[in-house]
Design a protein around this motif. Structure first.
Motif, PDB file in Angstrom:
ATOM      1  N   GLY A   1      22.562  -2.628 -13.088  1.00  0.00           N
ATOM      2  CA  GLY A   1      23.204  -1.841 -14.121  1.00  0.00           C
ATOM      3  C   GLY A   1      22.510  -0.544 -14.484  1.00  0.00           C
ATOM      4  N   TYR A   2      21.652  -0.031 -13.631  1.00  0.00           N
ATOM      5  CA  TYR A   2      20.973   1.227 -13.934  1.00  0.00           C
ATOM      6  C   TYR A   2      21.265   2.272 -12.877  1.00  0.00           C
ATOM      7  CZ  TYR A   2      18.768  -0.731 -17.969  1.00  0.00           C
ATOM      8  OH  TYR A   2      18.572  -1.285 -19.202  1.00  0.00           O
ATOM      9  N   ARG A   3      20.982   3.525 -13.223  1.00  0.00           N
ATOM     10  CA  ARG A   3      21.336   4.652 -12.365  1.00  0.00           C
ATOM     11  C   ARG A   3      20.263   5.726 -12.408  1.00  0.00           C
ATOM     12  NH1 ARG A   3      23.001   9.148 -15.350  1.00  0.00           N
ATOM     13  NH2 ARG A   3      23.632   8.745 -17.486  1.00  0.00           N
ATOM     14  N   SER A   4      20.405   6.666 -11.491  1.00  0.00           N
ATOM     15  CA  SER A   4      19.517   7.821 -11.493  1.00  0.00           C
ATOM     16  C   SER A   4      20.009   8.849 -12.506  1.00  0.00           C
ATOM     17  CB  SER A   4      19.490   8.470 -10.105  1.00  0.00           C
ATOM     18  OG  SER A   4      20.724   9.121  -9.840  1.00  0.00           O
ATOM     19  N   LEU A   5      19.167   9.816 -12.765  1.00  0.00           N
ATOM     20  CA  LEU A   5      19.608  11.022 -13.446  1.00  0.00           C
ATOM     21  C   LEU A   5      20.420  11.840 -12.439  1.00  0.00           C
ATOM     22  CD1 LEU A   5      16.232  12.156 -15.065  1.00  0.00           C
ATOM     23  CD2 LEU A   5      18.211  11.194 -16.261  1.00  0.00           C
TER      24      LEU A   5
ATOM     25  N   VAL B   1      15.113  17.461  -7.508  1.00  0.00           N
ATOM     26  CA  VAL B   1      15.338  18.393  -8.607  1.00  0.00           C
ATOM     27  C   VAL B   1      16.245  17.684  -9.603  1.00  0.00           C
ATOM     28  CG1 VAL B   1      16.244  20.646  -9.285  1.00  0.00           C
ATOM     29  CG2 VAL B   1      15.122  20.363  -7.047  1.00  0.00           C
ATOM     30  N   ASN B   2      15.656  17.195 -10.707  1.00  0.00           N
ATOM     31  CA  ASN B   2      16.442  16.512 -11.726  1.00  0.00           C
ATOM     32  C   ASN B   2      17.245  17.529 -12.528  1.00  0.00           C
ATOM     33  OD1 ASN B   2      15.715  13.779 -11.251  1.00  0.00           O
ATOM     34  ND2 ASN B   2      13.717  14.203 -12.125  1.00  0.00           N
ATOM     35  N   LEU B   3      18.484  17.156 -12.837  1.00  0.00           N
ATOM     36  CA  LEU B   3      19.402  18.014 -13.570  1.00  0.00           C
ATOM     37  C   LEU B   3      19.684  17.409 -14.943  1.00  0.00           C
ATOM     38  CD1 LEU B   3      21.842  18.563 -10.564  1.00  0.00           C
ATOM     39  CD2 LEU B   3      20.024  20.107 -11.344  1.00  0.00           C
TER      40      LEU B   3
ATOM     41  N   GLU C   1       0.812  -1.214   0.000  1.00  0.00           N
ATOM     42  CA  GLU C   1       0.000   0.000   0.000  1.00  0.00           C
ATOM     43  C   GLU C   1       0.848   1.267   0.000  1.00  0.00           C
ATOM     44  OE1 GLU C   1      -2.675  -0.309   3.325  1.00  0.00           O
ATOM     45  OE2 GLU C   1      -3.695  -2.056   2.492  1.00  0.00           O
ATOM     46  N   GLU C   2       2.141   1.127  -0.272  1.00  0.00           N
ATOM     47  CA  GLU C   2       3.027   2.283  -0.300  1.00  0.00           C
ATOM     48  C   GLU C   2       2.614   3.233  -1.426  1.00  0.00           C
ATOM     49  OE1 GLU C   2       5.365  -1.363   0.976  1.00  0.00           O
ATOM     50  OE2 GLU C   2       4.035  -0.894  -0.685  1.00  0.00           O
ATOM     51  N   ASP C   3       3.027   4.481  -1.305  1.00  0.00           N
ATOM     52  CA  ASP C   3       2.725   5.484  -2.321  1.00  0.00           C
ATOM     53  C   ASP C   3       3.790   5.428  -3.407  1.00  0.00           C
ATOM     54  OD1 ASP C   3       1.679   7.682  -3.681  1.00  0.00           O
ATOM     55  OD2 ASP C   3       2.760   9.123  -2.446  1.00  0.00           O
ATOM     56  N   THR C   4       3.377   5.144  -4.629  1.00  0.00           N
ATOM     57  CA  THR C   4       4.327   5.082  -5.744  1.00  0.00           C
ATOM     58  C   THR C   4       4.262   6.344  -6.602  1.00  0.00           C
ATOM     59  OG1 THR C   4       2.704   3.905  -7.096  1.00  0.00           O
ATOM     60  CG2 THR C   4       4.272   2.555  -5.858  1.00  0.00           C
ATOM     61  N   ASN C   5       3.407   7.277  -6.229  1.00  0.00           N
ATOM     62  CA  ASN C   5       3.286   8.531  -6.956  1.00  0.00           C
ATOM     63  C   ASN C   5       4.235   9.554  -6.324  1.00  0.00           C
ATOM     64  OD1 ASN C   5       2.397  10.459  -8.741  1.00  0.00           O
ATOM     65  ND2 ASN C   5       0.634  11.027  -7.483  1.00  0.00           N
ATOM     66  N   THR C   6       5.536   9.262  -6.430  1.00  0.00           N
ATOM     67  CA  THR C   6       6.546  10.102  -5.808  1.00  0.00           C
ATOM     68  C   THR C   6       7.559  10.530  -6.865  1.00  0.00           C
ATOM     69  OG1 THR C   6       8.088  10.226  -3.947  1.00  0.00           O
ATOM     70  CG2 THR C   6       7.982   8.130  -5.101  1.00  0.00           C
ATOM     71  N   ALA C   7       8.330  11.545  -6.566  1.00  0.00           N
ATOM     72  CA  ALA C   7       9.305  12.059  -7.529  1.00  0.00           C
ATOM     73  C   ALA C   7      10.350  10.995  -7.851  1.00  0.00           C
ATOM     74  CB  ALA C   7       9.980  13.300  -6.963  1.00  0.00           C
ATOM     75  N   GLN C   8      10.675  10.868  -9.129  1.00  0.00           N
ATOM     76  CA  GLN C   8      11.632   9.874  -9.597  1.00  0.00           C
ATOM     77  C   GLN C   8      12.797  10.582 -10.281  1.00  0.00           C
ATOM     78  OE1 GLN C   8      10.987   6.959  -8.493  1.00  0.00           O
ATOM     79  NE2 GLN C   8       8.811   7.132  -8.095  1.00  0.00           N
ATOM     80  N   SER C   9      13.894   9.854 -10.436  1.00  0.00           N
ATOM     81  CA  SER C   9      15.066  10.355 -11.154  1.00  0.00           C
ATOM     82  C   SER C   9      15.559   9.265 -12.080  1.00  0.00           C
ATOM     83  CB  SER C   9      16.195  10.732 -10.180  1.00  0.00           C
ATOM     84  OG  SER C   9      15.839  11.828  -9.390  1.00  0.00           O
ATOM     85  N   GLY C  10      14.999   9.221 -13.266  1.00  0.00           N
ATOM     86  CA  GLY C  10      15.435   8.206 -14.219  1.00  0.00           C
ATOM     87  C   GLY C  10      15.147   6.816 -13.700  1.00  0.00           C
TER      88      GLY C  10
END
Length: 160
Positions: A70-74, A144-146, A33-42
């Motif tokens: 093998g993946y990363r954030s922005l 704040v995505n860059l 039931e966690e909130d998945t509508n949260t800010a993401q970075s890539g």
């Protein structure tokens, strides 16, 4: 066997946390039931367990962050928010500094603090295992995505 009673005193007004019935009680977010509508970075996926979006919390965001192998954030920063993290599983790396040329590695059991306004990239350094960590942020999940950078500029990073 003697029984000890601990006395405590409530200080301050916590009525802002009261439910519709006027009672102030702990709030549990159940698994699934966690909130998945949260800010993401890539490719860094954030799931909120405690946040202003679905609990009475007003000064903390607490959740789980994961990166598939093998993946990363922005590149991003968290504005005024102080961020603390705890690695549950995997091999993570935080790139920071000029052109993200500096980095710190983390493995399960490690804790990390990221100061406010610090641009960084969170990377899963494994191409076979997921990276999962718990993150707490105050006052909330500011992201704040860059501008993105090429993978090749990040030392030793490789995609799955």
């Amino acid at each position: 066997m003697s029984q000890t009673t601990t006395e405590y005193r409530l200080e301050g007004d916590n009525s802002i946390y009261a439910g519709p019935d006027g009672k102030v009680v702990p709030v549990v977010t159940r698994a699934g039931e966690e909130d998945t509508n949260t800010a993401q970075s890539g490719d860094a996926i954030r799931v909120s367990g405690v946040s202003i979006q679905h609990t009475p919390a007003t000064k903390i965001w607490f959740g789980q962050v994961s990166n598939t192998p093998g993946y990363r954030s922005l590149p991003h920063h968290h504005g005024e928010a102080e961020t603390g993290g705890y690695v549950l599983h995997g091999h993570g790396r935080i790139y920071f500094g000029e052109n993200y040329s500096e980095f710190i590695d983390m493995k399960a059991g490690d804790w990390v603090f990221v100061p406010p306004f610090m641009p960084h990239v969170e990377a899963n350094m494994s191409v076979t295992e997921e990276l999962v960590w718990l993150t707490a942020r105050t006052p909330e999940n500011l992201v704040v995505n860059l501008e993105d950078v090429p993978d090749e500029t990040l030392a030793d990073y490789r995609r799955a």
